[in-house]
Design a protein around this motif. Structure first.
Motif, PDB file in Angstrom:
ATOM      1  N   GLY A 466     -29.731  32.198  -5.228  1.00 21.09           N
ATOM      2  CA  GLY A 466     -29.933  31.739  -6.602  1.00 21.09           C
ATOM      3  C   GLY A 466     -29.246  32.629  -7.619  1.00 21.09           C
ATOM      4  N   VAL A 467     -29.367  33.939  -7.459  1.00 21.39           N
ATOM      5  CA  VAL A 467     -28.751  34.882  -8.410  1.00 21.39           C
ATOM      6  C   VAL A 467     -27.234  34.747  -8.400  1.00 21.39           C
ATOM      7  CG1 VAL A 467     -28.328  37.330  -8.857  1.00 21.39           C
ATOM      8  CG2 VAL A 467     -30.649  36.527  -8.343  1.00 21.39           C
ATOM      9  N   MET A 468     -26.641  34.698  -7.209  1.00 20.15           N
ATOM     10  CA  MET A 468     -25.187  34.566  -7.119  1.00 20.15           C
ATOM     11  C   MET A 468     -24.723  33.210  -7.660  1.00 20.15           C
ATOM     12  SD  MET A 468     -24.160  36.379  -3.501  1.00 20.15           S
ATOM     13  CE  MET A 468     -22.416  36.295  -3.934  1.00 20.15           C
ATOM     14  N   SER A 469     -25.509  32.184  -7.450  1.00 22.06           N
ATOM     15  CA  SER A 469     -25.149  30.855  -7.960  1.00 22.06           C
ATOM     16  C   SER A 469     -25.127  30.857  -9.484  1.00 22.06           C
ATOM     17  CB  SER A 469     -26.151  29.805  -7.467  1.00 22.06           C
ATOM     18  OG  SER A 469     -26.108  29.689  -6.067  1.00 22.06           O
ATOM     19  N   MET A 470     -26.133  31.472 -10.092  1.00 19.83           N
ATOM     20  CA  MET A 470     -26.177  31.523 -11.555  1.00 19.83           C
ATOM     21  C   MET A 470     -25.041  32.390 -12.098  1.00 19.83           C
ATOM     22  SD  MET A 470     -30.246  31.568 -12.514  1.00 19.83           S
ATOM     23  CE  MET A 470     -30.783  32.679 -11.203  1.00 19.83           C
ATOM     24  N   ALA A 471     -24.739  33.481 -11.396  1.00 16.76           N
ATOM     25  CA  ALA A 471     -23.662  34.374 -11.853  1.00 16.76           C
ATOM     26  C   ALA A 471     -22.311  33.677 -11.812  1.00 16.76           C
ATOM     27  CB  ALA A 471     -23.635  35.641 -10.999  1.00 16.76           C
ATOM     28  N   LEU A 472     -22.087  32.855 -10.777  1.00 19.01           N
ATOM     29  CA  LEU A 472     -20.805  32.164 -10.624  1.00 19.01           C
ATOM     30  C   LEU A 472     -20.844  30.725 -11.139  1.00 19.01           C
ATOM     31  CD1 LEU A 472     -19.692  33.470  -7.094  1.00 19.01           C
ATOM     32  CD2 LEU A 472     -18.936  34.226  -9.351  1.00 19.01           C
ATOM     33  N   VAL A 474     -22.472  27.894 -10.224  1.00 20.76           N
ATOM     34  CA  VAL A 474     -22.386  26.764  -9.305  1.00 20.76           C
ATOM     35  C   VAL A 474     -23.803  26.356  -8.911  1.00 20.76           C
ATOM     36  CG1 VAL A 474     -20.140  27.397  -8.360  1.00 20.76           C
ATOM     37  CG2 VAL A 474     -22.216  28.226  -7.250  1.00 20.76           C
ATOM     38  N   GLY A 475     -23.950  25.115  -8.422  1.00 20.01           N
ATOM     39  CA  GLY A 475     -25.239  24.617  -7.967  1.00 20.01           C
ATOM     40  C   GLY A 475     -26.215  24.310  -9.084  1.00 20.01           C
ATOM     41  N   ARG A 476     -25.698  24.144 -10.330  1.00 24.14           N
ATOM     42  CA  ARG A 476     -26.619  23.922 -11.451  1.00 24.14           C
ATOM     43  C   ARG A 476     -27.402  22.616 -11.307  1.00 24.14           C
ATOM     44  NH1 ARG A 476     -22.336  25.098 -16.164  1.00 24.14           N
ATOM     45  NH2 ARG A 476     -21.038  24.198 -14.542  1.00 24.14           N
ATOM     46  N   GLU A 477     -26.741  21.568 -10.816  1.00 24.27           N
ATOM     47  CA  GLU A 477     -27.421  20.277 -10.668  1.00 24.27           C
ATOM     48  C   GLU A 477     -28.583  20.380  -9.683  1.00 24.27           C
ATOM     49  OE1 GLU A 477     -24.779  17.133  -9.671  1.00 24.27           O
ATOM     50  OE2 GLU A 477     -23.488  17.436 -11.407  1.00 24.27           O
ATOM     51  N   GLU A 478     -28.359  21.104  -8.587  1.00 20.40           N
ATOM     52  CA  GLU A 478     -29.395  21.248  -7.573  1.00 20.40           C
ATOM     53  C   GLU A 478     -30.583  22.062  -8.111  1.00 20.40           C
ATOM     54  OE1 GLU A 478     -26.144  21.616  -6.985  1.00 20.40           O
ATOM     55  OE2 GLU A 478     -25.925  19.796  -5.776  1.00 20.40           O
ATOM     56  N   TRP A 479     -30.302  23.153  -8.816  1.00 17.64           N
ATOM     57  CA  TRP A 479     -31.390  23.976  -9.351  1.00 17.64           C
ATOM     58  C   TRP A 479     -32.121  23.262 -10.486  1.00 17.64           C
ATOM     59  CZ3 TRP A 479     -33.236  27.770  -6.637  1.00 17.64           C
ATOM     60  CH2 TRP A 479     -32.408  28.430  -5.737  1.00 17.64           C
ATOM     61  N   ASP A 480     -31.417  22.483 -11.299  1.00 13.89           N
ATOM     62  CA  ASP A 480     -32.077  21.704 -12.353  1.00 13.89           C
ATOM     63  C   ASP A 480     -33.036  20.690 -11.751  1.00 13.89           C
ATOM     64  OD1 ASP A 480     -30.776  23.061 -14.344  1.00 13.89           O
ATOM     65  OD2 ASP A 480     -29.219  21.537 -14.651  1.00 13.89           O
TER      66      ASP A 480
END
Length: 491
Positions: A466-472, A474-480
């Protein structure tokens, strides 16, 4: 993508419920109730039967999906026509099976002679699985995917577990377990049939002369061409298990089957999306909307790769603890690296997205036929080369290599012919995150009990991902989507 996502939710739920039941079956019930040889027979007979299904189907499943949008009426007649055609294919497969039964016996006679006693069951399982697959294709054309998925993924696995439990309780013997598989597949088919009749989309109509001019010949031509590709694709998926039984033994196949199933969970998001994506792709091609196909191609690639790499990291980070719960784990833990290589092959497959589906419904479907047949020959050759050297790990390595080559060639062909490309800068960021988290999945947890280890390691992996995804970014749709679910479940 919204239509596909909404249609995929229930399908994904049933798919993962099926995986949950399957995990209980494969990782605990089967190795607890059956010895390694019995489990090897149990898997080999089913794999043989399912291997024959696409040969009997003669491409009718893809044919229904491709040609259904071209019919404004007569859909029920189209179904009966497809069923009749596939039953003819079954008769041919049955004749070939019986004609070459002695050669099939010789294949297993040395390392797995017990399989020979149950070869008569194979054709009956093939028949019911064949009829179910045609009904699935028909339901998929109406975008009624969830209930057929329930019968295929949940109902069938649940009945199989009941069957094995009856054996565990000594209420039936092993021969009756194998015979009971016929009833299990028969009931799964019957469930889909009753559902389609209840939804009033299935009424058998044999007035085949009322199809549009040239419709039947085009359908038959497409089906016959694509059936070889489908059959070869199934061969690629099933042949390693059968070859392990024939070349190593039934116990080795039991070890391989359990490891394979652990890795199989990685591709479930792809299977759920693919079921709904196929009729959408067919419709886009019918209306010449290539840009829409490319957008779908890329969205599905990124979403699947993001999710599946996370699943891979969770499985590999907890692999020893997962095996801890497998009865007789001292036998089955020998398949640990099979899990890794099969999972890697699945990552190759999901990363290259829906390239097979696009090829099948494009004007270049013949290329898919040629390539898939070539790949099926390659996997047999690679297995004959690697299994004697590396045993069951050789079969897994061969499978991963073939998936990489197979998808790489299809990617290059679609890019050249249609200008389609599933990859972007997001793909590189997702691959970087997945690779880093996978490499770190062996860190972060001291020696504790298996349940605590799985919990802590999973939290660690999810946190880093999660941290690396937010930093880069990516994966915003999945986390939303996950945040919305948490809000809905709150007080």
């Amino acid at each position: 993508m919204g239509k596909i996502a909404s249609q995929s939710i229930l399908t994904a739920v049933f798919s993962y419920l099926g995986v949950l039941i399957g995990y209980v079956n494969v990782l605990w019930l089967y190795p607890y109730a059956l010895d390694a040889n019995e489990l090897g027979i149990f898997r080999t007979i089913q794999d043989l039967a399912l291997l024959f299904v696409p040969f009997a189907q003669l491409g009718v499943g893809h044919g229904i999906t491709r040609y259904f949008p071209k019919l404004e009426s007569r859909q029920s007649a189209f179904l009966s026509y497809g069923l009749a055609f596939s039953l003819m294919g079954f008769l041919v497969v049955g004749a070939v099976f019986l004609g070459f039964k002695e050669e099939l016996v010789q294949l297993f006679a040395v390392n797995s002679p017990e399989v020979v006693d149950f070869l008569g069951i194979v054709l009956l399982i093939t028949l019911f699985a064949l009829l179910g697959s045609v009904m699935d294709a028909y339901a998929r054309s109406y975008l009624k995917v969830a209930v057929p998925t329930f019968f295929r993924e949940v109902f069938l696995r649940f009945l199989t577990s009941v069957l094995v439990c009856l054996y565990l309780l000594d209420w039936i013997d092993f021969e009756q377990v194998m015979l009971g598989l016929i009833g299990v597949y028969g009931l799964a088919f019957l469930g889909v049939l009753i559902f389609l009749v209840w939804r009033k989309v299935l009424v058998l109509d044999f007035r085949w002369k009322n199809f549009p001019t040239g419709f039947r010949s085009s359908f038959l031509k497409f089906s016959l061409i694509t059936f070889l590709a489908t059959a070869a694709s199934t061969l690629i998926m099933k042949i390693d298990s059968i070859m392990v039984s024939a070349m190593v033994g039934l116990e080795a196949n039991a070890i391989y089957s359990i490891a394979f199933y652990m890795a199989l969970v990685i591709e479930l998001p792809r299977r759920a999306v693919s079921q709904v994506a196929m009729p959408v792709i067919a419709d886009h091609f019918a209306k010449d909307r290539i840009e829409e196909i490319n957008r779908l191609y890329r969205q599905i690639s990124n979403r699947q790769l993001y999710i599946c790499l996370l699943i891979f990291a969770l499985i590999w980070g907890n692999i020893d603890q997962i095996y801890h719960f497998v009865p007789n784990r001292e036998i089955y833990q020998a398949g640990k690296w099979v899990v890794f290589y099969i999972a890697l092959g699945k990552i190759f497959d999901v990363g290259f997205s829906i390239n097979s589906e696009i090829l099948v419904f494009s004007n270049y479907y013949r290329f898919n036929l040629i390539l898939t047949i070539a790949m099926s020959v390659l996997i047999i050759g690679v297995n004959y080369w690697l299994i004697p050297i590396f045993g069951i790990n050789g079969a897994a390595i061969g499978s991963a290599l073939v998936m990489l080559v197979f998808n790489g060639i299809k990617y290059g062909y679609l890019k050249q012919k249609l200008g389609l490309d599933p990859f972007s800068w997001d793909t590189l960021r997702i691959l970087f995150i997945g690779s880093m988290v996978l490499s770190l999945s062996g860190q972060g947890v001291e020696s504790v009990g298996p349940v605590t280890h799985i919990f802590l390691k999973s939290v660690f992996i999810l946190g880093i991902y999660g941290v690396m995804s937010m930093a880069l970014k990516v994966g915003r749709e999945e986390w939303d989507y996950l945040k919305k679910l948490l809000k809905k479940s709150g007080p």
